[in-house]
Design a protein around this motif. Structure first.
Motif, PDB file in Angstrom:
ATOM      1  N   ARG A   1       0.856  -1.192   0.000  1.00  0.00           N
ATOM      2  CA  ARG A   1       0.000   0.000   0.000  1.00  0.00           C
ATOM      3  C   ARG A   1       0.888   1.235   0.000  1.00  0.00           C
ATOM      4  NH1 ARG A   1      -5.296  -1.122   0.795  1.00  0.00           N
ATOM      5  NH2 ARG A   1      -5.875  -2.921   2.048  1.00  0.00           N
ATOM      6  N   MET A   2       0.335   2.317  -0.531  1.00  0.00           N
ATOM      7  CA  MET A   2       1.072   3.568  -0.612  1.00  0.00           C
ATOM      8  C   MET A   2       0.168   4.695  -0.140  1.00  0.00           C
ATOM      9  SD  MET A   2       3.072   4.456  -4.040  1.00  0.00           S
ATOM     10  CE  MET A   2       3.779   2.865  -4.225  1.00  0.00           C
ATOM     11  N   LEU A   3       0.746   5.625   0.610  1.00  0.00           N
ATOM     12  CA  LEU A   3      -0.003   6.822   1.027  1.00  0.00           C
ATOM     13  C   LEU A   3       0.809   8.044   0.622  1.00  0.00           C
ATOM     14  CD1 LEU A   3      -2.194   8.406   2.556  1.00  0.00           C
ATOM     15  CD2 LEU A   3      -0.909   8.002   4.669  1.00  0.00           C
TER      16      LEU A   3
ATOM     17  N   VAL B   1      -2.379  14.995  -5.764  1.00  0.00           N
ATOM     18  CA  VAL B   1      -3.746  14.449  -5.753  1.00  0.00           C
ATOM     19  C   VAL B   1      -4.041  13.779  -7.095  1.00  0.00           C
ATOM     20  CG1 VAL B   1      -6.208  15.038  -5.718  1.00  0.00           C
ATOM     21  CG2 VAL B   1      -4.659  16.081  -4.045  1.00  0.00           C
ATOM     22  N   SER B   2      -3.758  14.505  -8.168  1.00  0.00           N
ATOM     23  CA  SER B   2      -4.080  14.014  -9.508  1.00  0.00           C
ATOM     24  C   SER B   2      -3.314  12.720  -9.824  1.00  0.00           C
ATOM     25  CB  SER B   2      -3.740  15.123 -10.514  1.00  0.00           C
ATOM     26  OG  SER B   2      -3.898  14.653 -11.808  1.00  0.00           O
ATOM     27  N   LEU B   3      -2.009  12.730  -9.555  1.00  0.00           N
ATOM     28  CA  LEU B   3      -1.175  11.556  -9.835  1.00  0.00           C
ATOM     29  C   LEU B   3      -1.658  10.343  -9.042  1.00  0.00           C
ATOM     30  CD1 LEU B   3       1.652  10.809 -11.300  1.00  0.00           C
ATOM     31  CD2 LEU B   3       2.557  10.886  -8.979  1.00  0.00           C
ATOM     32  N   SER B   4      -1.915  10.544  -7.762  1.00  0.00           N
ATOM     33  CA  SER B   4      -2.276   9.417  -6.880  1.00  0.00           C
ATOM     34  C   SER B   4      -3.596   8.796  -7.307  1.00  0.00           C
ATOM     35  CB  SER B   4      -2.378   9.899  -5.420  1.00  0.00           C
ATOM     36  OG  SER B   4      -1.197  10.558  -5.045  1.00  0.00           O
TER      37      SER B   4
ATOM     38  N   ASP C   1      -3.981   4.938  -8.833  1.00  0.00           N
ATOM     39  CA  ASP C   1      -4.833   3.970  -8.144  1.00  0.00           C
ATOM     40  C   ASP C   1      -5.894   3.412  -9.095  1.00  0.00           C
ATOM     41  OD1 ASP C   1      -5.518   2.747  -5.427  1.00  0.00           O
ATOM     42  OD2 ASP C   1      -7.448   3.447  -6.203  1.00  0.00           O
ATOM     43  N   LYS C   2      -6.427   4.275  -9.946  1.00  0.00           N
ATOM     44  CA  LYS C   2      -7.435   3.815 -10.914  1.00  0.00           C
ATOM     45  C   LYS C   2      -6.838   2.760 -11.852  1.00  0.00           C
ATOM     46  CE  LYS C   2     -11.596   4.107 -12.493  1.00  0.00           C
ATOM     47  NZ  LYS C   2     -12.700   3.706 -11.589  1.00  0.00           N
TER      48      LYS C   2
ATOM     49  N   GLY D   1      -6.776  -5.052 -11.685  1.00  0.00           N
ATOM     50  CA  GLY D   1      -7.117  -6.059 -10.670  1.00  0.00           C
ATOM     51  C   GLY D   1      -6.007  -6.263  -9.649  1.00  0.00           C
ATOM     52  N   SER D   2      -5.139  -5.251  -9.475  1.00  0.00           N
ATOM     53  CA  SER D   2      -4.018  -5.381  -8.533  1.00  0.00           C
ATOM     54  C   SER D   2      -4.491  -5.208  -7.092  1.00  0.00           C
ATOM     55  CB  SER D   2      -2.976  -4.301  -8.855  1.00  0.00           C
ATOM     56  OG  SER D   2      -1.985  -4.284  -7.873  1.00  0.00           O
ATOM     57  N   LYS D   3      -3.763  -5.867  -6.183  1.00  0.00           N
ATOM     58  CA  LYS D   3      -4.058  -5.689  -4.745  1.00  0.00           C
ATOM     59  C   LYS D   3      -3.336  -4.456  -4.193  1.00  0.00           C
ATOM     60  CE  LYS D   3      -4.959 -10.480  -3.541  1.00  0.00           C
ATOM     61  NZ  LYS D   3      -4.282 -11.714  -3.133  1.00  0.00           N
ATOM     62  N   VAL D   4      -2.465  -3.846  -4.995  1.00  0.00           N
ATOM     63  CA  VAL D   4      -1.730  -2.653  -4.547  1.00  0.00           C
ATOM     64  C   VAL D   4      -2.673  -1.452  -4.594  1.00  0.00           C
ATOM     65  CG1 VAL D   4       0.244  -1.152  -5.068  1.00  0.00           C
ATOM     66  CG2 VAL D   4       0.413  -3.626  -5.432  1.00  0.00           C
ATOM     67  N   SER D   5      -2.551  -0.562  -3.592  1.00  0.00           N
ATOM     68  CA  SER D   5      -3.424   0.620  -3.603  1.00  0.00           C
ATOM     69  C   SER D   5      -2.618   1.888  -3.328  1.00  0.00           C
ATOM     70  CB  SER D   5      -4.532   0.480  -2.556  1.00  0.00           C
ATOM     71  OG  SER D   5      -3.958   0.454  -1.266  1.00  0.00           O
ATOM     72  N   VAL D   6      -3.114   2.982  -3.864  1.00  0.00           N
ATOM     73  CA  VAL D   6      -2.493   4.295  -3.611  1.00  0.00           C
ATOM     74  C   VAL D   6      -3.560   5.214  -3.025  1.00  0.00           C
ATOM     75  CG1 VAL D   6      -1.293   6.281  -4.628  1.00  0.00           C
ATOM     76  CG2 VAL D   6      -0.938   3.996  -5.586  1.00  0.00           C
TER      77      VAL D   6
END
Ligand SMILES: NC(=O)c1ccc[n+]([C@@H]2O[C@H](COP(=O)([O-])OP(=O)(O)OC[C@H]3O[C@@H](n4cnc5c(N)ncnc54)[C@H](OP(=O)(O)O)[C@@H]3O)[C@@H](O)[C@H]2O)c1
Length: 248
Positions: free
Chosen positions: A123-125, A150-153, A157-158, A164-169
């Motif tokens: 995960r990424m924040l 904001v725009s990049l993140s 994430d989209k 279908g990745s389990k990774v999230s931003v």
């Protein structure tokens, strides 16, 4: 479990490090002020590695990634602002701001997203600001950098969701928080700031729940909605007056 937190020597990043450590995360903490990182390390019960570096330099970002790949949670938090009319503010300070708030976050996000996506884990924040949803006269460069975050993140994430990745931003968008930010930016907040510990805990909890856009506090949620509904020229005028009140 291991978390890497940039800008961990003070403020929100330091409180995120404390909270992550309480949750059982080993840590990699990054900033320029080694004494503050050492102090933090001595306070924490889990394993802590210090990376003392200036993230505005591309080679340092690449070195950080090369030496720290087993990361479950990446928090891109390092950043700063500056106050003043655009024709009067210091160009060198603004370029350093762009290199820290945008370039280093961009490099680390790319390197870790690739790596995490290959492992289908992580995960990424990214720490932006409520400033990331609007233009900010008198803090023009800072607001612009946070719009980028904001725009990049949201876009990355989209893409991950579509694959279908389990990774999230996730992206954190706070209003005023009581830290050293206002001293560095040379502003005096006109609204009461939230405690940094509260923002740090809220942000980590929401990130681990998979929330995408994280706005701590009822007032900031209201400002977010108001800004979306208001005509652009009105929200720009309001932003100018609220910034002007921050003059020290
Ligand atoms: N406080 C607020 O009201 C507020 C509101 C919205 C968003 N934010 C965002 O929250 C994030 C954290 O800020 P904060 O409020 O906690 O302020 P802070 O107390 O001033 O902390 C900023 C952190 O960033 C690090 N940093 C700055 N430039 C760096 C560089 N070139 N290389 C490595 N580390 C660097 C600083 O460490 P060193 O100086 O030791 O390098 C420090 O640890 C920032 O991205 C800020 O834009 C803050």
């Amino acid at each position: 479990m291991k978390a890497l937190i940039t800008g961990a020597s003070s403020g929100i990043g330091r409180d995120m490090a404390r909270y992550c450590s309480n949750l059982g995360y080993d840590l990699v903490i990054v900033a320029r002020r080694r004494d503050l990182l050492e102090e933090l390390k001595n306070d924490l019960a889990t394993e802590v590695k210090i990376e003392c570096m200036d993230l505005s330099k591309q080679e340092n970002c690449e070195k950080l990634f090369a030496e720290n790949q087993d990361i479950d949670l990446l928090i891109n938090n390092a950043g700063f602002g500056d106050f003043g009319k655009f024709d009067e503010t210091d160009l060198e300070k603004e370029l350093a701001m762009i290199d820290t708030n945008i370039k280093s976050l961009h490099i680390l996000t790319k390197l870790y997203v690739r790596h995490m996506k290959n492992n289908n884990h992580g995960r990424m924040l990214n720490v932006a600001s409520i400033a990331g949803f609007m233009a900010g006269p008198l803090m023009a460069t800072y607001y612009a950098t946070k719009n980028y975050v904001v725009s990049l993140s949201k876009a990355i994430d989209k893409e991950l969701r579509k694959d279908g990745s389990k990774v999230s931003v996730s992206v954190l968008c706070p209003g005023p928080v009581n830290t050293n930010f206002d001293n560095v930016a040379n502003v005096k907040f006109s609204l009461k700031g939230l405690p940094s510990e509260t923002v740090a805990k809220y942000a980590i909890d929401k990130t681990l729940q998979g929330k995408k856009v994280i706005i701590p506090g009822f007032l900031m949620k209201l400002i977010y909605v108001g800004n979306k509904l208001a005509p652009a020229c009105l929200s720009l005028e309001i932003a100018y007056h609220s910034q002007k009140r921050k003059q020290t």
